[in-house]
Scaffold this active site. Structure first.
Site, short mmCIF file in Angstrom:
data_model
loop_
_atom_site.label_atom_id
_atom_site.label_comp_id
_atom_site.label_asym_id
_atom_site.label_seq_id
_atom_site.Cartn_x
_atom_site.Cartn_y
_atom_site.Cartn_z
N ALA A 125 37.18 46.46 35.52
CA ALA A 125 37.58 46.00 33.95
C ALA A 125 36.49 46.38 33.02
O ALA A 125 35.19 46.43 33.03
CB ALA A 125 37.62 44.53 33.95
N ALA B 89 43.03 50.39 38.33
CA ALA B 89 43.09 49.39 39.54
C ALA B 89 44.25 49.40 40.25
O ALA B 89 44.18 49.16 41.32
CB ALA B 89 42.51 48.15 39.15
N LYS C 200 29.99 52.87 28.58
CA LYS C 200 30.07 53.39 29.89
C LYS C 200 28.57 53.42 30.50
O LYS C 200 28.13 53.01 31.46
CB LYS C 200 30.82 54.38 30.34
CG LYS C 200 32.51 53.85 30.13
CD LYS C 200 32.96 52.92 30.68
CE LYS C 200 33.08 52.77 32.23
NZ LYS C 200 33.59 51.72 32.80
N LYS D 68 52.92 41.00 32.57
CA LYS D 68 51.78 41.71 32.79
C LYS D 68 51.51 41.85 34.42
O LYS D 68 51.05 42.86 34.61
CB LYS D 68 50.55 41.16 32.17
CG LYS D 68 49.76 42.30 31.84
CD LYS D 68 48.83 42.07 30.45
CE LYS D 68 48.27 43.35 30.37
NZ LYS D 68 47.13 43.21 29.35
N GLY E 112 44.85 46.89 35.29
CA GLY E 112 44.67 48.05 34.39
C GLY E 112 45.34 49.38 35.14
O GLY E 112 45.75 48.98 36.63
N GLY F 143 39.73 43.44 36.37
CA GLY F 143 40.66 44.43 35.79
C GLY F 143 42.03 44.92 36.56
O GLY F 143 42.30 46.09 36.47
P1 NAP Z 1 43.08 49.98 31.06
O1 NAP Z 1 44.42 50.32 32.05
O2 NAP Z 1 43.23 49.76 29.69
O3 NAP Z 1 42.45 48.97 32.15
C1 NAP Z 1 41.50 48.19 31.65
C2 NAP Z 1 41.09 46.94 32.18
O4 NAP Z 1 39.99 46.25 31.74
C3 NAP Z 1 42.64 46.03 32.24
O5 NAP Z 1 42.76 45.38 33.26
C4 NAP Z 1 42.00 45.15 31.11
O6 NAP Z 1 42.60 43.64 31.39
C5 NAP Z 1 40.67 44.95 31.41
N1 NAP Z 1 39.95 44.26 30.40
C6 NAP Z 1 39.63 44.81 29.11
N2 NAP Z 1 38.79 44.07 28.44
C7 NAP Z 1 38.66 42.95 29.18
C8 NAP Z 1 37.97 41.80 28.89
N3 NAP Z 1 37.22 41.40 27.90
N4 NAP Z 1 38.12 40.76 29.98
C9 NAP Z 1 38.68 41.00 31.22
N5 NAP Z 1 39.05 42.09 31.27
C10 NAP Z 1 39.19 42.91 30.53
O7 NAP Z 1 42.22 51.12 31.22
P2 NAP Z 1 42.05 52.07 32.88
O8 NAP Z 1 41.85 53.31 32.32
O9 NAP Z 1 42.33 51.71 33.71
O10 NAP Z 1 40.26 51.74 32.81
C11 NAP Z 1 39.77 51.08 33.77
C12 NAP Z 1 38.36 51.44 34.20
O11 NAP Z 1 38.35 52.75 34.65
C13 NAP Z 1 37.43 51.29 33.03
O12 NAP Z 1 36.12 50.66 33.56
C14 NAP Z 1 37.29 52.74 32.28
O13 NAP Z 1 36.18 52.91 31.75
C15 NAP Z 1 37.44 53.50 33.80
N6 NAP Z 1 37.77 54.84 33.96
C16 NAP Z 1 38.81 55.42 33.18
C17 NAP Z 1 39.23 56.70 33.17
C18 NAP Z 1 40.47 57.05 32.58
O14 NAP Z 1 40.75 58.23 32.19
N7 NAP Z 1 41.44 56.24 32.33
C19 NAP Z 1 38.29 57.62 33.44
C20 NAP Z 1 36.93 57.18 33.76
C21 NAP Z 1 36.82 55.79 33.79
P3 NAP Z 1 44.17 43.39 30.46
O15 NAP Z 1 45.12 43.75 31.18
O16 NAP Z 1 43.92 41.87 30.21
O17 NAP Z 1 43.97 44.16 28.97
#
Ligand code: NAP
Length: 355
Positions: free
Chosen positions: A88, A20, A170, A46, A17, A14
């Protein structure tokens, strides 16, 4: 730090994202070689933000093609890694099929990555990005805690595929991770449970729901006010620090609530008023609960009346003391995270001012 060999590559799933991005920056700045399995390694648009980071740091980044649902697709990227960050997972609330779009990629993806760790002799530690959503489902759940505060010992037992499906995804993913980790002893699992992540991203156009949520404070859709919905919040830069320490401190163990502030929607909006209140229709207060119940689901995708009933006018409180004591996290003020984030959203052209 010595238990992880700095010469060994580190896998970050990820990497493209929001969450990350700053972790990858930290690893590159520290001189690590980052292995980044991404869905589309041939998409220069990207990857350009990550490439810019690598161009300006002593470390390097290498891309691999992988998908959470494609079994075995992380095999090449994980080769030689001692440390794995599994971030991810889809974070979106607007889904038609929660099983296909959220639950399967979260749970089966975690299984896919951790089974690869099982097959790879070099792996010593896996850091999983879970969520506070795996700790609680609705704010009303706070009433069932002994001391009126969520801690690392609590698990979300109120979400399902039909109600709060992201939170459910989650929860089942983290349970799957503990299950797989418990069946072996070569690598240990350390879990990061962030609350709502805010603050400027490395990629200002990330798909994360965090952007949509904060954007709404300036696009007029909440001009009459926001629901008094309690929540936790943490800066994306502090969260990267937490991930890095969870990966590199040998003594790190178990789950970690990573949340700087016990807050709510009106308080988040309030931080934006001094700097942006004249140019943007920032909400100035809370809407009554019955109004949120009546019109909220019509205006906000993924929002249901049940969610409004169980969350609005309920406080949110979590104990972040483990993150401070054991990982040494120094959380920044809410205003700084919100103002920096909102400014980035404006600079990226994602919001138009009133004129
Ligand atoms: P994000 O920007 O949408 O990032 C999601 C990442 O997961 C992207 O790199 C995406 O890759 C990848 N991904 C999604 N589906 C995938 C698949 N089928 N195969 C491979 N990669 C895939 O969201 P984020 O907020 O950074 O979330 C990242 C993590 O943090 C997640 O585990 C989320 O649950 C956790 N989290 C987030 C928050 C928040 O408030 N943002 C809070 C708590 C926990 P692509 O670039 O290819 O789409």
């Amino acid at each position: 730090m010595a238990f992880i060999n700095k010469e060994a590559p580190v896998m970050v799933t990820g990497a493209t994202g929001y969450v990350a991005g700053w972790l990858v920056k930290k690893l590159l700045d520290e001189g690590y070689t980052v292995h980044a399995p991404v869905r589309d390694p041939n998409n220069p648009e990207k990857l350009k933000y990550l490439n810019q980071l690598a161009d300006n740091a002593p470390g390097s980044i290498k891309y691999f093609k992988a998908d959470l649902l494609d079994q075995g697709s992380y095999a090449e990227a994980i080769q030689g890694c001692e440390l794995v960050f599994h971030t991810a997972s889809p974070f979106t609330v607007d889904v038609k099929d929660p099983v296909k779009e959220l639950i399967d990629p979260a749970k089966l993806g975690t299984r896919n990555v951790l089974e690869e760790a099982n097959k790879t002799e070099s792996v010593k530690r896996v850091v999983l990005t879970s969520s506070c959503a795996a700790i609680y489902g609705d704010n009303k759940d706070l009433e069932h805690t002994e001391n009126g505060v969520f801690t690392e010992k609590h698990w979300n037992s109120s979400s399902s595929a039909d109600h709060q499906p992201y939170s459910y995804s989650k929860t089942v993913a983290e349970k799957e991770a503990w299950d797989i980790a418990g069946k072996q002893s070569r690598w240990d699992l350390v879990v990061i449970n962030p609350s709502l992540v805010i603050g400027p991203g490395i990629n200002p156009y990330a798909t994360s729901e965090s952007f949509n949520l904060i954007k709404q404070f300036g696009d007029g859709s909440m001009r009459t006010g926001v629901p008094n919905w309690g929540m936790g919040a943490v800066d994306v830069r502090d969260l990267a620090d937490a991930h890095f320490k969870a990966g590199t401190l040998e003594e790190a163990t178990g789950r970690h609530i990573i949340s700087a502030h016990n807050t709510d929607f009106p308080s988040l909006a309030k931080t934006l008023l001094p700097k942006f209140g004249k140019q943007f229709p920032i909400p100035k207060g809370a809407v009554p609960k019955f109004m949120a119940w009546l019109v909220g689901p019509m205006l906000t995708k993924g929002l249901t009346r049940k969610m409004v009933s169980l969350n609005v006018n309920y406080p949110w409180r979590a104990d972040n003391s483990k993150s401070i004591k054991e990982l040494g996290i120094n959380y920044r003020p809410l205003e700084e995270s919100m103002v920096d984030f909102f400014q980035q959203i404006i600079d990226a052209g994602l919001l138009q001012s009133k004129g």
